[in-house]
Write a protein that holds these residues in place. Structure first.
Motif, short mmCIF file in Angstrom:
data_model
loop_
_atom_site.label_atom_id
_atom_site.label_comp_id
_atom_site.label_asym_id
_atom_site.label_seq_id
_atom_site.Cartn_x
_atom_site.Cartn_y
_atom_site.Cartn_z
N ALA A 24 0.83 -1.21 0.00
CA ALA A 24 0.00 0.00 0.00
C ALA A 24 0.86 1.26 0.00
O ALA A 24 0.49 2.28 -0.61
CB ALA A 24 -0.93 0.00 1.22
N TRP A 25 2.01 1.19 0.67
CA TRP A 25 2.90 2.34 0.65
C TRP A 25 3.51 2.52 -0.74
O TRP A 25 3.63 3.66 -1.22
CB TRP A 25 4.03 2.18 1.68
N LEU A 26 3.88 1.43 -1.39
CA LEU A 26 4.42 1.54 -2.75
C LEU A 26 3.39 2.17 -3.69
O LEU A 26 3.73 3.00 -4.54
CB LEU A 26 4.84 0.16 -3.26
N ASP A 27 2.13 1.78 -3.54
CA ASP A 27 1.07 2.39 -4.36
C ASP A 27 1.00 3.89 -4.11
O ASP A 27 0.93 4.69 -5.05
CB ASP A 27 -0.28 1.75 -4.05
N MET A 69 10.22 2.85 4.62
CA MET A 69 9.74 3.86 3.69
C MET A 69 10.96 4.40 2.96
O MET A 69 11.81 5.04 3.58
CB MET A 69 9.03 5.00 4.42
N LEU A 70 11.08 4.11 1.68
CA LEU A 70 12.23 4.56 0.93
C LEU A 70 11.93 5.91 0.28
O LEU A 70 10.78 6.34 0.22
CB LEU A 70 12.62 3.53 -0.12
N VAL A 85 0.61 5.97 6.08
CA VAL A 85 0.21 4.91 5.15
C VAL A 85 0.94 3.61 5.49
O VAL A 85 0.33 2.53 5.55
CB VAL A 85 0.52 5.34 3.70
N ALA A 86 2.24 3.70 5.74
CA ALA A 86 3.03 2.49 6.02
C ALA A 86 2.64 1.86 7.35
O ALA A 86 2.52 0.63 7.45
CB ALA A 86 4.52 2.85 6.02
N LEU A 87 2.41 2.67 8.36
CA LEU A 87 2.04 2.14 9.68
C LEU A 87 0.65 1.55 9.66
O LEU A 87 0.40 0.50 10.28
CB LEU A 87 2.14 3.24 10.73
N ARG A 88 -0.27 2.19 8.97
CA ARG A 88 -1.62 1.63 8.87
C ARG A 88 -1.59 0.28 8.17
O ARG A 88 -2.31 -0.66 8.56
CB ARG A 88 -2.51 2.60 8.10
N ALA A 89 -0.75 0.15 7.16
CA ALA A 89 -0.62 -1.13 6.46
C ALA A 89 -0.05 -2.20 7.38
O ALA A 89 -0.49 -3.36 7.36
CB ALA A 89 0.27 -0.96 5.22
N ALA A 90 0.95 -1.84 8.20
CA ALA A 90 1.50 -2.80 9.15
C ALA A 90 0.45 -3.23 10.17
O ALA A 90 0.34 -4.42 10.49
CB ALA A 90 2.71 -2.18 9.87
N ALA A 91 -0.32 -2.28 10.66
CA ALA A 91 -1.37 -2.61 11.61
C ALA A 91 -2.43 -3.51 10.99
O ALA A 91 -2.98 -4.39 11.66
CB ALA A 91 -2.01 -1.32 12.14
#
Length: 329
Positions: A24-27, A69-70, A85-91
């Motif tokens: 999701a972060w890549l998107d 997050m790159l 976005v990245a943390l929500r995806a991990a959760a």
């Protein structure tokens, strides 16, 4: 889950070194022109099915994800949205598989306000089990006085801090020399960067000033166990100097993960420097490919002649559960 490893010291391993680049972060990053997934390293293509396959093959019950997050975002609002976005995806991964995954929330050595936000959002709202940070940022190492505000906040939270190294700057300023040609940074630079950060924490007395902090050093602590006596002997030449005995004291206060260093030649050095109760299992997946973990590094740990079955059980699982009791919930 049931595997052939259920009755061995490897059963139910806890992996504290698992990199998570959220699809999701890549998107999100591609939509905003922040990153192009085709130009990012191959290991950023994390997917759930492959993660679970690697875990099942190696007896990993739970993986604690380091949220990646790159890209070098500069604007605060964009960096915060990236982290959200990245943390929500991990959760979301944890919510779907609560027994298999947990995560660390990142803190940022170059942005203390963003770090405070991440602590509130990641720890308080989403349930992260600890925090992650780079060992250095733009040549400034963890434990620098500029980090005191962040370290104080982490200390108040009794935080477990997972660290990860960076590439070591090399050469004279302006020379353009990034290091030894043909040498990937993970071969040597990462170990040096970890060692530098650990030395910086020691010489600045970080754990004396913030005694509720716990740091996990990756890759067996880099070169720290090997150079401990050298550092103790010549610590008086550092600025500020390292007081006699502080090196050995800190060696027994850090934790160390097994990502990469455990071998019949390396393990005795680590065990001579630290108590086995401070060693945690780590894979460094997916930068370390799944077949390497399953066929090389995990079997090497299991067969290491320097470790007893009881020590292996502790390294594989029990030490992590003691350090991060939320994993047992």
């Amino acid at each position: 889950m049931s595997t052939a490893l259920d009755d061995t010291p490897a059963a139910g391993r806890v992996d504290v070194h698992h990199h998570f680049t959220a699809p999701a972060w890549l998107d999100w990053a591609e939509e905003r022109g922040v990153a192009d997934r085709e130009k990012l390293p191959w290991w950023t293509r994390w997917d759930l099915d492959t993660a679970l396959e690697v875990m099942d093959k190696t007896g990993i019950g739970t993986a604690v994800m380091t949220v990646a997050m790159l890209g070098r975002l500069r604007e605060r609002a964009e960096r915060q949205e990236s982290a959200r976005v990245a943390l929500r995806a991990a959760a979301d991964v944890v919510e779907r598989h609560p027994a298999r995954f947990r995560f660390f929330t990142p803190v940022f050595l170059d942005d203390l306000e963003l770090s405070s936000w991440s602590l509130t959002y990641g720890l308080d709202e989403l349930g992260a089990v600890g925090v992650s940070t780079r060992t250095s940022m733009d040549g400034v190492y963890l434990g620098d006085p500029s980090h005191d505000r962040l370290l104080r906040e982490l200390d108040e939270r009794h935080a477990v801090v997972s660290t990860h190294p960076m590439e070591v700057p090399a050469g004279k300023p302006g020379s353009g020399n990034a290091g030894l040609p043909g040498m990937p940074p993970f071969v040597c630079d990462f170990l040096v960067d970890t060692t530098r950060a650990a030395v910086n924490l020691i010489r600045n007395g970080t754990l004396d000033r913030y005694p509720n902090l716990t740091f996990i050093l990756p890759h067996g602590g880099g070169f720290l166990p090997y150079i401990a006596d050298r550092l103790d002997l010549f610590g008086g030449h550092l600025t500020p100097p390292i007081e006699p005995g502080r090196v050995r004291d800190y060696l027994h206060r850090f934790y160390y993960d097994t990502a990469g260093p455990m071998s019949p030649s390396a393990t005795p050095t680590l065990l001579a420097a630290v108590d086995p109760s401070r060693i945690l299992f780590g894979t460094d997946w997916p930068p370390t490919p799944g077949h390497v973990i399953a066929d090389v590094t995990a079997p090497a740990l299991d067969a290491d002649p320097a470790l007893s079955d009881d020590q292996l059980r502790a390294i594989n699982r029990e030490n992590a559960l003691r350090l991060l009791p939320a994993l047992a919930g």
